[in-house]
Design a protein around this motif. Structure first.
Motif, PDB file in Angstrom:
ATOM      1  N   UNK A   6     -74.411 -40.872  54.085  1.00 37.69           N
ATOM      2  CA  UNK A   6     -73.515 -40.007  54.865  1.00 37.69           C
ATOM      3  C   UNK A   6     -74.213 -38.726  55.275  1.00 37.69           C
ATOM      4  N   UNK A   7     -74.991 -38.162  54.342  1.00 40.17           N
ATOM      5  CA  UNK A   7     -75.725 -36.939  54.662  1.00 40.17           C
ATOM      6  C   UNK A   7     -76.773 -37.197  55.741  1.00 40.17           C
TER       7      UNK A   7
ATOM      8  N   UNK B  42     -78.901 -24.792  54.200  1.00 44.02           N
ATOM      9  CA  UNK B  42     -77.501 -24.426  54.011  1.00 44.02           C
ATOM     10  C   UNK B  42     -76.675 -25.712  54.026  1.00 44.02           C
ATOM     11  N   UNK B  43     -75.389 -25.579  53.692  1.00 43.70           N
ATOM     12  CA  UNK B  43     -74.512 -26.746  53.768  1.00 43.70           C
ATOM     13  C   UNK B  43     -74.338 -27.220  55.209  1.00 43.70           C
ATOM     14  N   UNK B  44     -74.234 -28.528  55.450  1.00 47.20           N
ATOM     15  CA  UNK B  44     -74.146 -29.621  54.482  1.00 47.20           C
ATOM     16  C   UNK B  44     -75.492 -30.150  54.009  1.00 47.20           C
TER      17      UNK B  44
ATOM     18  N   UNK C  82     -63.590 -28.516  59.666  1.00 45.77           N
ATOM     19  CA  UNK C  82     -64.978 -28.913  59.898  1.00 45.77           C
ATOM     20  C   UNK C  82     -65.062 -30.270  60.595  1.00 45.77           C
ATOM     21  N   UNK C  83     -64.082 -31.121  60.340  1.00 41.73           N
ATOM     22  CA  UNK C  83     -64.074 -32.430  60.967  1.00 41.73           C
ATOM     23  C   UNK C  83     -63.754 -32.399  62.445  1.00 41.73           C
ATOM     24  N   UNK C  84     -63.302 -31.251  62.952  1.00 40.00           N
ATOM     25  CA  UNK C  84     -62.951 -31.152  64.366  1.00 40.00           C
ATOM     26  C   UNK C  84     -64.126 -30.741  65.246  1.00 40.00           C
ATOM     27  N   UNK C  85     -65.161 -30.158  64.665  1.00 38.27           N
ATOM     28  CA  UNK C  85     -66.282 -29.721  65.499  1.00 38.27           C
ATOM     29  C   UNK C  85     -67.658 -30.141  64.968  1.00 38.27           C
ATOM     30  N   UNK C  86     -67.681 -30.884  63.867  1.00 35.28           N
ATOM     31  CA  UNK C  86     -68.930 -31.485  63.381  1.00 35.28           C
ATOM     32  C   UNK C  86     -68.649 -32.950  63.044  1.00 35.28           C
TER      33      UNK C  86
ATOM     34  N   UNK D 132     -68.447 -35.960  52.366  1.00 32.04           N
ATOM     35  CA  UNK D 132     -69.409 -34.856  52.294  1.00 32.04           C
ATOM     36  C   UNK D 132     -68.671 -33.516  52.304  1.00 32.04           C
ATOM     37  N   UNK D 133     -67.696 -33.390  53.204  1.00 26.08           N
ATOM     38  CA  UNK D 133     -66.932 -32.139  53.296  1.00 26.08           C
ATOM     39  C   UNK D 133     -66.278 -31.787  51.966  1.00 26.08           C
ATOM     40  N   UNK D 134     -65.874 -32.802  51.221  1.00 26.67           N
ATOM     41  CA  UNK D 134     -65.137 -32.562  49.975  1.00 26.67           C
ATOM     42  C   UNK D 134     -66.000 -31.935  48.885  1.00 26.67           C
ATOM     43  N   UNK D 135     -67.331 -32.067  48.990  1.00 27.87           N
ATOM     44  CA  UNK D 135     -68.201 -31.536  47.932  1.00 27.87           C
ATOM     45  C   UNK D 135     -69.017 -30.324  48.383  1.00 27.87           C
TER      46      UNK D 135
END
Length: 318
Positions: A8-9, A196-198, A266-270, A276-279
């Motif tokens: 996923x990353x 940086x994240x992600x 974050x899911x709306x523009x990346x 991944x977003x959850x961690x």
């Protein structure tokens, strides 16, 4: 290594979210919203402005907000000065560099801050798990990947090396986009990476070892980036600048108090996957700039010869 997460990353592709630029600056006619184009980067750091737009905070201020993505903060500065964007998001070093060159820019709002927690920040300095590099001082003569040269990554990594008792001037940097850094580290093309994240989670999933939280090493509660405008717009339409600032501060306060909604937006523009977003480790989003941390960054930039002299911080900050 969690192979599902790493896949996923590896698939993360940041999504350009905006449309073309506009140079509209004048107030619109009665009953219409003022059209405002703001230059941003499609990264975690700008989630509050997307969330604020979604929540209607800008419409409350009579602003029709367009968010246009750019490659980086260094490119956004001249675009704001030239009128392509009315406002922009940029890291603190880029803004200090602009101020040192007497560019007509002024910060209007905070952007995002470090968590201030060593080992638990949204950015980090990583090496391979089996690397002989044990701490930042061991980077002397080694090569570190940075997404942009002569900017906040160099300043921050050198701060970690200095704090660890090493020679910050002996560290080498090479420019490498964030998505390319973990593969380069795995191949041995570079000795260390600052991400940086992600991409930090991608490094963790790949088995990399964190040796420093460099933003934390620079200053407690480091102001990493800010929103700014041109002095021309401030002179031409101070009311618009005030309304944008009010909406931005409300967006930051809301984001800081609602981390789950930050992850959702974050899911709306990346294209960062939900797992991944959850961690992700999220930045802090205080409404006010940490002036002391900006002063520290400016001093370090002079020490590291990124700046020939310290700019007038009071002229830059609100």
């Amino acid at each position: 290594m969690n192979s599902r997460l790493f896949a996923a990353f590896a698939a993360v592709i940041l999504l350009a979210a905006g449309c073309g630029g506009t140079d509209e600056k004048a107030p619109t006619t009665a009953g219409q919203l003022d059209k405002v184009n703001t230059g941003v980067i499609a990264i975690v750091d700008v989630a509050p402005i997307y969330l604020g737009k979604e929540k209607g905070f800008f419409k409350e201020q009579n602003i029709d907000l367009t968010l246009t993505t750019a490659q980086g903060g260094a490119a956004i500065v001249p675009a704001v000065v030239g009128g392509e964007y009315q406002f922009g998001f940029s890291n603190t070093i880029s803004l200090l560099l602009g101020a040192s060159k007497n560019l007509p820019i002024k910060v209007v709002s905070n952007g995002n801050n470090s968590t201030g927690v060593d080992g638990k920040d949204f950015a980090g300095l990583f090496v391979k798990a089996d690397s002989p590099i044990k701490s930042p001082k061991d980077l002397a003569g080694k090569t570190v990947a940075a997404n942009t040269l002569k900017n906040i990554v160099e300043t921050s990594v050198r701060a970690s090396v200095r704090k660890d008792g090493g020679d910050p001037a002996a560290v080498k940097f090479t420019e490498l986009a964030f998505p390319d850094q973990v593969p380069a580290l795995q191949k041995g093309s570079v000795d260390a990476i600052f991400v940086v994240e992600p991409f930090q989670q991608a490094a963790v999933a790949a088995g990399a070892r964190k040796i420093a939280s460099s933003y934390v090493d620079v200053a407690p509660d480091l102001t990493v980036a800010m929103y700014f405008t041109s002095k021309q717009l401030i002179a031409a339409n101070p009311d618009l600048v005030r309304r944008f600032t009010d909406a931005m501060k409300k967006s930051l306060t809301y984001a800081d108090a609602h981390p789950d909604e930050v992850r959702d937006v974050l899911g709306t523009y990346t294209k960062i996957a939900p797992e991944v977003r959850s961690v992700l480790v999220l930045p802090k989003f205080p409404a006010e700039v940490n002036r002391a941390s900006v002063e520290t960054l400016a001093d370090l930039a002079v020490t590291d010869q990124l700046l020939t002299q310290k700019p007038d911080i009071n002229a830059l900050l609100p």
